[in-house]
Design a protein around this motif. Sequence first.
Motif, short mmCIF file in Angstrom:
data_model
loop_
_atom_site.label_atom_id
_atom_site.label_comp_id
_atom_site.label_asym_id
_atom_site.label_seq_id
_atom_site.Cartn_x
_atom_site.Cartn_y
_atom_site.Cartn_z
N ASP A 122 0.84 -1.20 0.00
CA ASP A 122 0.00 0.00 0.00
C ASP A 122 0.88 1.24 0.00
OD1 ASP A 122 -2.56 -1.05 -0.11
OD2 ASP A 122 -2.79 -1.16 2.07
N ILE A 123 0.35 2.30 -0.56
CA ILE A 123 1.01 3.60 -0.51
C ILE A 123 0.20 4.46 0.44
CG2 ILE A 123 1.69 5.64 -1.81
CD1 ILE A 123 1.88 3.78 -4.30
N VAL A 124 0.88 5.03 1.42
CA VAL A 124 0.22 5.89 2.40
C VAL A 124 0.77 7.30 2.30
CG1 VAL A 124 -0.21 3.98 4.00
CG2 VAL A 124 1.85 5.36 4.26
N GLN A 125 -0.03 8.23 2.74
CA GLN A 125 0.41 9.63 2.80
C GLN A 125 0.88 9.88 4.23
OE1 GLN A 125 -2.43 13.06 2.65
NE2 GLN A 125 -1.52 13.21 0.61
N THR A 126 2.18 10.18 4.37
CA THR A 126 2.72 10.43 5.70
C THR A 126 2.34 11.83 6.17
OG1 THR A 126 4.84 11.38 5.02
CG2 THR A 126 4.69 8.96 5.11
N TYR A 127 2.65 12.13 7.41
CA TYR A 127 2.38 13.46 7.95
C TYR A 127 3.56 14.39 7.76
CZ TYR A 127 -1.50 10.90 9.97
OH TYR A 127 -2.61 10.11 10.13
N GLU A 128 4.59 13.89 7.06
CA GLU A 128 5.75 14.74 6.74
C GLU A 128 5.48 15.49 5.45
OE1 GLU A 128 9.63 12.94 6.99
OE2 GLU A 128 8.73 11.27 8.08
N ALA A 186 4.63 7.17 0.97
CA ALA A 186 5.59 6.09 1.22
C ALA A 186 4.90 4.75 1.03
CB ALA A 186 6.16 6.20 2.63
N VAL A 187 5.68 3.73 0.68
CA VAL A 187 5.15 2.39 0.49
C VAL A 187 5.37 1.56 1.75
CG1 VAL A 187 7.27 1.47 -0.54
CG2 VAL A 187 5.10 0.41 -1.08
N VAL A 188 4.41 0.70 2.04
CA VAL A 188 4.48 -0.20 3.20
C VAL A 188 5.22 -1.46 2.76
CG1 VAL A 188 3.14 -1.54 4.86
CG2 VAL A 188 2.32 0.71 4.10
N LYS A 189 6.28 -1.82 3.51
CA LYS A 189 7.08 -3.00 3.22
C LYS A 189 7.33 -3.78 4.51
CE LYS A 189 9.75 -1.12 -0.61
NZ LYS A 189 11.09 -0.92 -1.15
N TYR A 190 7.54 -5.09 4.35
CA TYR A 190 7.94 -5.91 5.48
C TYR A 190 9.45 -6.00 5.47
CZ TYR A 190 8.36 -9.62 8.87
OH TYR A 190 8.69 -10.34 9.99
N GLU A 191 10.07 -5.73 6.61
CA GLU A 191 11.53 -5.79 6.74
C GLU A 191 11.88 -7.00 7.61
OE1 GLU A 191 13.81 -3.80 5.40
OE2 GLU A 191 12.50 -2.22 4.60
N ASP A 192 12.53 -7.98 7.01
CA ASP A 192 12.90 -9.21 7.74
C ASP A 192 13.75 -8.91 8.97
OD1 ASP A 192 11.59 -10.97 6.01
OD2 ASP A 192 13.34 -11.13 4.70
N HIS A 193 14.76 -8.06 8.81
CA HIS A 193 15.68 -7.81 9.92
C HIS A 193 15.03 -7.07 11.09
CE1 HIS A 193 16.04 -4.12 7.53
NE2 HIS A 193 16.47 -3.54 8.63
N GLY A 212 9.11 -6.59 11.11
CA GLY A 212 8.00 -5.66 11.17
C GLY A 212 7.84 -4.88 9.87
N PHE A 213 6.81 -4.07 9.83
CA PHE A 213 6.47 -3.30 8.65
C PHE A 213 7.05 -1.88 8.74
CE2 PHE A 213 3.30 -6.60 9.01
CZ PHE A 213 3.28 -7.11 7.72
N THR A 214 7.49 -1.39 7.59
CA THR A 214 8.07 -0.05 7.52
C THR A 214 7.41 0.77 6.42
OG1 THR A 214 9.78 -0.70 5.94
CG2 THR A 214 10.34 -0.86 8.29
N LEU A 215 7.68 2.08 6.46
CA LEU A 215 7.30 3.00 5.39
C LEU A 215 8.58 3.42 4.70
CD1 LEU A 215 4.81 5.33 7.29
CD2 LEU A 215 4.30 3.34 5.88
N THR A 216 8.59 3.38 3.37
CA THR A 216 9.79 3.70 2.61
C THR A 216 9.45 4.56 1.41
OG1 THR A 216 10.68 1.54 3.21
CG2 THR A 216 11.77 2.68 1.43
N ASN A 217 10.27 5.58 1.19
CA ASN A 217 10.23 6.36 -0.05
C ASN A 217 11.66 6.76 -0.34
OD1 ASN A 217 10.23 8.49 -1.96
ND2 ASN A 217 8.06 8.86 -1.55
N GLU A 218 12.30 6.05 -1.26
CA GLU A 218 13.70 6.29 -1.57
C GLU A 218 13.94 7.69 -2.15
OE1 GLU A 218 15.00 3.07 -4.04
OE2 GLU A 218 14.25 1.59 -2.61
N TYR A 219 12.98 8.20 -2.90
CA TYR A 219 13.13 9.53 -3.50
C TYR A 219 13.18 10.63 -2.45
CZ TYR A 219 11.77 7.18 -7.83
OH TYR A 219 11.70 6.33 -8.89
N TRP A 233 12.26 6.45 5.72
CA TRP A 233 12.31 5.06 6.16
C TRP A 233 12.01 5.06 7.65
CZ3 TRP A 233 14.52 2.03 9.82
CH2 TRP A 233 14.39 0.65 9.64
N ARG A 234 10.95 4.39 8.03
CA ARG A 234 10.58 4.29 9.45
C ARG A 234 9.61 3.14 9.64
NH1 ARG A 234 7.77 8.94 8.44
NH2 ARG A 234 9.30 10.05 9.63
#
Length: 128
Positions: free
Chosen positions: A66-72, A82-89, A92-99, A103-104
């Motif tokens: 999913d793509i969510v709109q952050t409060y930033e 940002a896109v919702v991703k699962y991070e193995d390490h 848990g789930f994170t929000l990511t936008n490389e551009y 990342w959180r």
Amino acid sequence: MRPIKFRLWNRPLNKMQKVSFLQFWGRGVGLLTSTGDHYQLDPKQGELMQFTGVKDENGREIYEGDIVQTYEIDDDGRPINAVVKYEDHLAGFTLTNEYQGVWRRLDNDYPVIGNIYENPELLEARHD
């Protein structure tokens, strides 16, 4: 305890589907969608996405992809998506936008505005 739910991006049908039942074997996946359709998919034919256990501010379930709109906001005063991703390490789930350098951990009920398959343009770098 959160419910374990999945949805499927069905590449041959170019369609997002809710999954009611999953069965894994060898190199494939068998599933039953919420509309009663049964599929036997090779991993190249579809992408499974898991429910995060979090709902957005409108009560919509948030899934991987999913793509969510952050409060930033960015330098131009616009909300950062940002896109919702699962991070193995992190297990848990994170929000990511490389551009945008975001990342959180997914730790809030950010509004879902689309997903990476149907709305990839929501993550593109802005050049206007």
